[in-house]
Design an enzyme around this catalytic site. Structure first.
Site, PDB file in Angstrom:
ATOM      1  N   TYR A 116     -13.165   8.379   4.304  1.00  0.00           N
ATOM      2  CA  TYR A 116     -14.597   8.626   4.495  1.00  0.00           C
ATOM      3  C   TYR A 116     -15.015   8.559   5.971  1.00  0.00           C
ATOM      4  CZ  TYR A 116     -14.917   7.893  -0.581  1.00  0.00           C
ATOM      5  OH  TYR A 116     -14.765   7.992  -1.952  1.00  0.00           O
ATOM      6  N   ASP A 117     -14.076   8.388   6.887  1.00  0.00           N
ATOM      7  CA  ASP A 117     -14.428   8.235   8.313  1.00  0.00           C
ATOM      8  C   ASP A 117     -15.310   9.363   8.862  1.00  0.00           C
ATOM      9  OD1 ASP A 117     -13.206   5.783   8.595  1.00  0.00           O
ATOM     10  OD2 ASP A 117     -11.341   6.577   9.409  1.00  0.00           O
ATOM     11  N   GLU A 161      -2.102  -0.673 -11.510  1.00  0.00           N
ATOM     12  CA  GLU A 161      -3.423  -0.301 -12.007  1.00  0.00           C
ATOM     13  C   GLU A 161      -4.475  -1.233 -11.398  1.00  0.00           C
ATOM     14  OE1 GLU A 161      -5.518   0.821 -16.196  1.00  0.00           O
ATOM     15  OE2 GLU A 161      -3.487  -0.004 -16.241  1.00  0.00           O
ATOM     16  N   ASP A 184      -7.570  -3.938  -0.469  1.00  0.00           N
ATOM     17  CA  ASP A 184      -8.388  -3.031  -1.266  1.00  0.00           C
ATOM     18  C   ASP A 184      -9.666  -2.807  -0.481  1.00  0.00           C
ATOM     19  OD1 ASP A 184      -8.447  -1.488  -3.756  1.00  0.00           O
ATOM     20  OD2 ASP A 184     -10.315  -2.570  -4.105  1.00  0.00           O
ATOM     21  N   HIS A 230     -13.916  -2.752   9.253  1.00  0.00           N
ATOM     22  CA  HIS A 230     -13.709  -3.693   8.155  1.00  0.00           C
ATOM     23  C   HIS A 230     -12.249  -4.162   8.125  1.00  0.00           C
ATOM     24  CE1 HIS A 230     -12.974   0.431   7.297  1.00  0.00           C
ATOM     25  NE2 HIS A 230     -12.485   0.236   6.099  1.00  0.00           N
ATOM     26  N   ARG A 231     -11.301  -3.211   8.264  1.00  0.00           N
ATOM     27  CA  ARG A 231      -9.873  -3.571   8.204  1.00  0.00           C
ATOM     28  C   ARG A 231      -9.455  -4.358   9.442  1.00  0.00           C
ATOM     29  NH1 ARG A 231      -8.492   0.813   6.879  1.00  0.00           N
ATOM     30  NH2 ARG A 231      -8.657   0.289   4.683  1.00  0.00           N
ATOM     31  N   ASN A 274      -0.856   3.899   1.122  1.00  0.00           N
ATOM     32  CA  ASN A 274      -1.707   4.631   2.055  1.00  0.00           C
ATOM     33  C   ASN A 274      -1.139   4.494   3.475  1.00  0.00           C
ATOM     34  OD1 ASN A 274      -3.796   5.272   3.894  1.00  0.00           O
ATOM     35  ND2 ASN A 274      -5.338   4.974   2.305  1.00  0.00           N
ATOM     36  N   THR A 292       0.826  -1.206   0.000  1.00  0.00           N
ATOM     37  CA  THR A 292       0.000   0.000   0.000  1.00  0.00           C
ATOM     38  C   THR A 292       0.856   1.249   0.000  1.00  0.00           C
ATOM     39  OG1 THR A 292      -1.833   1.113   1.113  1.00  0.00           O
ATOM     40  CG2 THR A 292      -0.175   0.124   2.542  1.00  0.00           C
TER      41      THR A 292
HETATM   42  P1  ITT Z   1      -3.516   1.707  -1.776  1.00  0.00           P
HETATM   43  O1  ITT Z   1      -4.247   1.325  -3.046  1.00  0.00           O
HETATM   44  O2  ITT Z   1      -2.093   2.147  -2.020  1.00  0.00           O
HETATM   45  O3  ITT Z   1      -3.617   0.663  -0.694  1.00  0.00           O
HETATM   46  P2  ITT Z   1      -5.641   3.686  -1.505  1.00  0.00           P
HETATM   47  O4  ITT Z   1      -5.894   4.753  -0.495  1.00  0.00           O
HETATM   48  O5  ITT Z   1      -5.690   4.086  -2.967  1.00  0.00           O
HETATM   49  O6  ITT Z   1      -4.221   3.025  -1.154  1.00  0.00           O
HETATM   50  P3  ITT Z   1      -7.808   1.844  -2.032  1.00  0.00           P
HETATM   51  O7  ITT Z   1      -7.518   1.758  -3.497  1.00  0.00           O
HETATM   52  O8  ITT Z   1      -8.108   0.575  -1.286  1.00  0.00           O
HETATM   53  O9  ITT Z   1      -6.601   2.510  -1.227  1.00  0.00           O
HETATM   54  O10 ITT Z   1      -8.989   2.896  -1.855  1.00  0.00           O
HETATM   55  C1  ITT Z   1      -9.660   2.967  -0.667  1.00  0.00           C
HETATM   56  C2  ITT Z   1     -10.554   4.205  -0.645  1.00  0.00           C
HETATM   57  O11 ITT Z   1     -11.500   4.019   0.388  1.00  0.00           O
HETATM   58  C3  ITT Z   1      -9.765   5.471  -0.286  1.00  0.00           C
HETATM   59  O12 ITT Z   1     -10.406   6.603  -0.823  1.00  0.00           O
HETATM   60  C4  ITT Z   1      -9.821   5.487   1.231  1.00  0.00           C
HETATM   61  O13 ITT Z   1      -9.731   6.767   1.764  1.00  0.00           O
HETATM   62  C5  ITT Z   1     -11.185   4.831   1.504  1.00  0.00           C
HETATM   63  N1  ITT Z   1     -11.081   4.001   2.713  1.00  0.00           N
HETATM   64  C6  ITT Z   1     -10.532   2.761   2.820  1.00  0.00           C
HETATM   65  N2  ITT Z   1     -10.518   2.358   4.091  1.00  0.00           N
HETATM   66  C7  ITT Z   1     -11.061   3.365   4.814  1.00  0.00           C
HETATM   67  C8  ITT Z   1     -11.276   3.569   6.174  1.00  0.00           C
HETATM   68  O14 ITT Z   1     -10.914   2.661   7.076  1.00  0.00           O
HETATM   69  N3  ITT Z   1     -11.840   4.718   6.558  1.00  0.00           N
HETATM   70  C9  ITT Z   1     -12.178   5.652   5.665  1.00  0.00           C
HETATM   71  N4  ITT Z   1     -11.986   5.562   4.350  1.00  0.00           N
HETATM   72  C10 ITT Z   1     -11.422   4.422   3.921  1.00  0.00           C
END
Ligand code: ITT
Length: 198
Positions: free
Chosen positions: A154-155, A42, A71, A180-181, A14, A12
């Site tokens: 989106y928290d 991608e 994801d 969820h995580r 993130n 990730t």
């Molecule tokens: P990676 O692909 O590098 O892991 P990313 O942020 O692009 O990072 P995703 O493609 O999985 O991750 O997209 C997840 C989206 O959903 C992203 O906009 C996050 O902010 C949101 N999201 C995921 N988990 C969340 C959480 O626990 N709380 C709030 N928003 C979340």
């Protein structure tokens, strides 16, 4: 490959995901490393699980270590499941994403704002095997306005009726217990440690 490994690369970019997972594992003997440099495969999958595998396999190939892909996203019933797998591509920043979501739900009554966070976690090996996979959810509603300073994404607009709070009003420890995580990582860790000492 044995599954009794204690080190994993987390596929990730993130940093919030990484720190949540590292926090959940801080008292275990499993070490999770972030990935260095630019990593942006991608996300062409139609499901969270497919995209989690794409990320995990890509990181496993680069590092030659087993890798964990996450994801995740938000599924809103009144929007027929959107933004779903497009959650990160829905808008460019967290603030814009949340504002767009609230605008799209402007005329939706409080009783019709059900939603869920979804998280797929996949562990892949460098040779492309899907070693483990799980998908978990956290049920809630889209709030009428953002609230709270913790968490990410989106928290601030994700309201949990049983807590009478948004996800962003919970501490990271509280969030990790119900999210969820948190649930997906619980299943992943159970799989990682089962078979040890056996
Ligand atoms: P990676 O692909 O590098 O892991 P990313 O942020 O692009 O990072 P995703 O493609 O999985 O991750 O997209 C997840 C989206 O959903 C992203 O906009 C996050 O902010 C949101 N999201 C995921 N988990 C969340 C959480 O626990 N709380 C709030 N928003 C979340």
């Amino acid at each position: 490959m044995t599954k009794n490994f204690t080190e994993l690369v987390f596929a990730t970019m993130n940093k919030n995901k990484l720190s949540e997972v590292q926090k959940m594992l801080e008292n275990s003997d499993i070490k999770v490393y972030g990935i260095e440099g630019d990593f942006n495969p991608e996300e062409t999958g139609a499901t969270f699980e497919e995209n989690a595998f794409i990320k995990a396999f890509e990181a496993a190939k680069i590092t030659n270590l087993p890798a964990l892909g996450d994801d995740s996203g938000l599924v809103v019933d009144a929007l027929d499941g959107r933004p779903g797998v497009y959650s990160s591509r829905y808008e460019q920043t967290d603030e814009k994403r949340n504002n767009k979501l609230l605008r799209e739900l402007e005329n939706v009554e409080p009783g019709d704002r059900s939603a869920r966070f979804v998280c797929s976690m996949v562990i892949a090996s460098p040779d492309g095997k899907k070693l483990f996979s799980t998908t978990e959810t956290c049920e809630g509603e889209i709030a009428l306005f953002p609230s709270g300073r913790h968490g990410f994404g989106y928290d601030p607009v994700f309201y949990l009726p049983e807590k009478n709070a948004t996800m962003a009003e919970l501490t990271m420890e509280e969030k990790n217990k119900i999210s969820h995580r948190g649930k997906a990582l619980g299943k992943t860790v159970k799989w990682l440690v089962s078979g040890r000492n056996s």
